[in-house]
Write a protein that holds these residues in place. Sequence first.
Motif, short mmCIF file in Angstrom:
data_model
loop_
_atom_site.label_atom_id
_atom_site.label_comp_id
_atom_site.label_asym_id
_atom_site.label_seq_id
_atom_site.Cartn_x
_atom_site.Cartn_y
_atom_site.Cartn_z
N PHE A 1 0.84 -1.21 0.00
CA PHE A 1 0.00 0.00 0.00
C PHE A 1 0.87 1.26 0.00
O PHE A 1 0.52 2.27 -0.61
CB PHE A 1 -0.91 0.03 1.22
N GLY B 1 1.37 4.20 -2.64
CA GLY B 1 0.83 5.47 -2.14
C GLY B 1 -0.66 5.44 -1.88
O GLY B 1 -1.34 6.45 -1.96
N THR B 2 -1.19 4.25 -1.54
CA THR B 2 -2.64 4.15 -1.32
C THR B 2 -3.01 4.05 0.16
O THR B 2 -4.17 3.87 0.50
CB THR B 2 -3.22 2.92 -2.05
N SER B 3 -2.01 4.14 1.06
CA SER B 3 -2.30 4.03 2.50
C SER B 3 -2.35 5.41 3.14
O SER B 3 -1.63 6.32 2.73
CB SER B 3 -1.21 3.20 3.18
N ALA B 4 -3.17 5.52 4.17
CA ALA B 4 -3.24 6.77 4.94
C ALA B 4 -1.89 7.06 5.61
O ALA B 4 -1.65 8.17 6.06
CB ALA B 4 -4.35 6.69 5.98
N GLN C 1 -12.38 -4.21 11.03
CA GLN C 1 -12.12 -4.00 9.61
C GLN C 1 -11.55 -2.59 9.42
O GLN C 1 -11.84 -1.70 10.21
CB GLN C 1 -13.44 -4.14 8.83
N VAL C 2 -10.72 -2.41 8.39
CA VAL C 2 -10.15 -1.10 8.14
C VAL C 2 -10.22 -0.76 6.66
O VAL C 2 -10.18 -1.64 5.81
CB VAL C 2 -8.67 -1.04 8.62
N ASP C 3 -10.39 0.52 6.36
CA ASP C 3 -10.23 1.05 5.00
C ASP C 3 -8.83 1.66 4.97
O ASP C 3 -8.58 2.69 5.59
CB ASP C 3 -11.32 2.10 4.74
N THR D 1 -7.09 3.23 2.84
CA THR D 1 -6.88 4.52 2.18
C THR D 1 -7.35 5.68 3.03
O THR D 1 -6.62 6.66 3.23
CB THR D 1 -7.59 4.53 0.82
N SER D 2 -8.57 5.59 3.57
CA SER D 2 -9.07 6.69 4.39
C SER D 2 -8.58 6.54 5.82
O SER D 2 -8.60 7.50 6.59
CB SER D 2 -10.61 6.71 4.38
N LYS E 1 -10.05 4.78 8.05
CA LYS E 1 -11.18 4.54 8.96
C LYS E 1 -11.25 3.07 9.36
O LYS E 1 -11.09 2.19 8.53
CB LYS E 1 -12.50 4.94 8.30
N PHE E 2 -11.52 2.81 10.66
CA PHE E 2 -11.63 1.43 11.13
C PHE E 2 -12.87 1.25 12.00
O PHE E 2 -13.44 2.22 12.49
CB PHE E 2 -10.38 1.03 11.91
N GLY F 1 -13.18 4.74 14.26
CA GLY F 1 -12.17 5.79 14.37
C GLY F 1 -11.29 5.87 13.14
O GLY F 1 -11.57 5.25 12.11
N ASN F 2 -10.20 6.63 13.29
CA ASN F 2 -9.30 6.88 12.17
C ASN F 2 -7.90 6.41 12.57
O ASN F 2 -7.35 6.87 13.57
CB ASN F 2 -9.33 8.39 11.88
#
Lengths: 480, 443
Positions: free
Chosen positions: A271, A275-278, A393-395, A397-398, A400-401, A427-428
């Motif tokens: 990721f 460059g797709t990870s927060a 679960q987590v996104d 890129t954003s 958010k989890f 949360g983030n």
Amino acid sequence: MNLLDQVKQAILAPNGIQELHIEQVMHNLLSAAVDEADLYFQSSHSESWSLEGGIVKEGSHSIEQGVGVRAVAGEKTGFAYSERIELPILLRAADNVKAIVKQGQHVKVNVQPAKDWPTYYPTFNPLKSLADQEKVALLHKLDVETRQLDSRIEDVMISLMGVHDNILVASQDGSLVADIRPLVRLNVTVIVVAADGRRERGSMGGGARADYGYFIDQDLALSYGKEALRQALVNLEAEDAPAGNMTVVLGSGWPGILLHEAIGHGLEGDFNRKGTSAFSGRVGERVASDLCTVVDDGTLVGRRGSLSIDDEGTPTQNTVLIEKGILKGYLQDKLNARLMGVSSTGNGRRESYAHMPMPRMTNTYMLPGASDPEEIIRSVKNGLYAKNFGGGQVDITSGKFVFSASEAYLIENGKITRPVKGATLVGNGPDVLTKVSMVGNDLALDSGVGTCGKEGQSVPVGVGQPTLKIDGITVGGTRV
Amino acid sequence: MQNQEEINRLKNIAQDLLNEAKKQGASAAEAALSVDDGLSVTARLGDVETIEYHCGQGLGVTVYFGQRKGSASSTDLSPESIHETVLAACSIARFASEDAYAGLPDKATLATQFPDLDLYHPWTLDATQALAIAIECEQAAREYHPDITNSEGATLSSHQGIRVFGNSLDFIQGYASTRHSLSCSVLGQRGDSMQRDYWYSVARNAAHLESASDIGRKAGERIIKRLDARRISTRQCPVLYSPDVAGGLIGAFLGAISGGNLYRKTSFLLDSLGQAVFPDFIRIHEQPLLKNALGSSAYDAEGVTTQTRDIVSQGIVQGYVLGSYSARKLGLQTTGNAGGVHNLEISSGSDDFAALLKRMDTGLLVTELMGQGVNSVTGDYSRGASGFWVERGEIQYPVEEITIAGNLKDMFKNIVAVGNDMDLRGNIRCGSILLEQMSIAGE
């Protein structure tokens, strides 16, 4: 017989594959200008037994065997697999996968064993560590002993699983490495019914890279039954969870799943290379309070998430991800390490020969701090104590989890008071550890039940943490 | 793949497994075989990223010694493996307990009609052609808007397979099927906020896939709409589930009326047969014989005839979701659902998506859900959500990092409307669902 010879005997010999055949396939693969190439041979035997309604209803046995062939050039990967380990099939697979590269080259490969590497678990076959009747007897005994604990128990469900996994990796440098990976797991679910007819469920389990003796030697089996019952009874008393932003204290051990989801995935090399990870491009920056040091360690002896070598043949290590709040680095496999100009951290993992490797976690946990856990609870005026979690679960890129608490309590005036149910934390990832204001001295690792999913591939992992206090996280209950 | 020939080869192996089971003393047995092959190609940033060739096979056998059961499986289809796999299954059955409810389905329930369901549409496609389609798809997404800054790529997958199932009641059947999909996932960035979204299409027949450029454009559209998402405060309000997440609500209902959860009493819908679980306008219809559809099959995982039937009509539960084992445990008949349901359709009203937004007036449109916060024993439901805040029937701004919560029993009763914007990509075909009220947790 050494480990490599044992694995050759288990996978290659029955299929008539010799080192010279591997050299021939590798030679074919390397006639294209590849950066990495490997053959991954696997033979995996697994079994499961399940008890329900007081009887051992079923069991199953499974054999999976095959080979994966991979060629990587730049960012491009060609991959093929087959359940048939036969030379003509390997050669055809090599032809297919090297087609991702246009230019040719000539490389001579001499296959040889890699030099010795440390191992972190025994190489026995756990399936053979108990006779079948002893496995069945273990389930029956555990069922009877658990039922005797409380009259409100309506049913007990138990499952016992074992895996004996043999793998052999041949890489483009000619090295041959092998691993034998035992894995066992035992789970207990208890269903309780209250006098008014309400039902609840509690579950507990554990496991390790060990044999079935692991559950018997320290009476771990019954401790899972007791814990499952305790959780079910707590939930029977639980009221609806509150909704809104509040101070949350996370319990030690399995709640470390939050680190795994909210932080760990975002630090995987693929990721970040793309460059797709927060967390992309943030090495050297503060991503947590200075109380937080987080590592990924594949070298813990006998843990479910441990590996002696990863699935690309790289020895595993203890990698510091966050040190005193500062992001130190990412988890890497060979492809992403090369593209990012660093070394593999031994985190190249795959579900099986039929899947491509990618950066994955092993055992991910936070190091202990200085606070007494009781002092942490006392410091909270009003909040939530999330003692145990279900899944999350987590996104990536954003950032958010989401996590679901399986056991949670209100904290009122510094005291744990009433149990609540249905609490979900949201949360983030890049923010959450910056709000950690206290870290307990009670680091605990989980009991050995974690399975991580990424892009459809499942691998066993471990998590852990001490008790943590987070100043402000959103709790999603129904009580508004 | 020479289909009929390959089906016959697998049927012969299935027969060998059943014969071997009998030889080793089993009183009854089931055998299943599968072979699959396929190609997946991913393009990222306009170039090939991965090419994967899939080629899998497997066999499985379940044996019964009277009321005792054992199973085994292997990826090796050789005669030696047949012998050893049956041996492993028999050895397990010897140590399993007597289970009064174990056994094959009743012979009378086995399928006898095998209509052609039109599930096999091979796509002759090499890696270069597949790559061209994936590149076109990703390009349409990346060109949709300048704020689309990065990509996880577009993937084209094409698979074909054969499944054969047989049991010792002289049932042996097999069929070939195909499955093709094209998906695209891109990232958008505005300021510090980075978001990812995707779109996909899947079909038995490649001609039924949405076009590569449409899939890319939809992925682009979705990502741009959700940039600059904010949080909302904790509140109660109406919630509209978009079609791609509404299926999950129906999935939770199916779990609660499935045999395993019912006989274990781990369902919040125990004894719901004949009860009104939904409002009276809800009908849930199972259609196993739909031609070309993803969930179609003339028989279930035990060889039992599948049924075209109403699971819910006028809001009332008409039948559970049962295989023969759970049916025997409950004193009922199997519904032909061993292995799951087949093409469920939730009948809709006449409202399209825009009409549902108007009907909601002010509330939350949910387009993505995260986490596993559903308790099947109690029906308690609390999941992470993102979507859009809606006022006066118009979308105002994107929303993220909140949860929506309620109890499924109440949520089912509180369905106000089902839209006609049905999502046909899964086994549950459902339009948008509007709920009267849920609890939102946010800032």
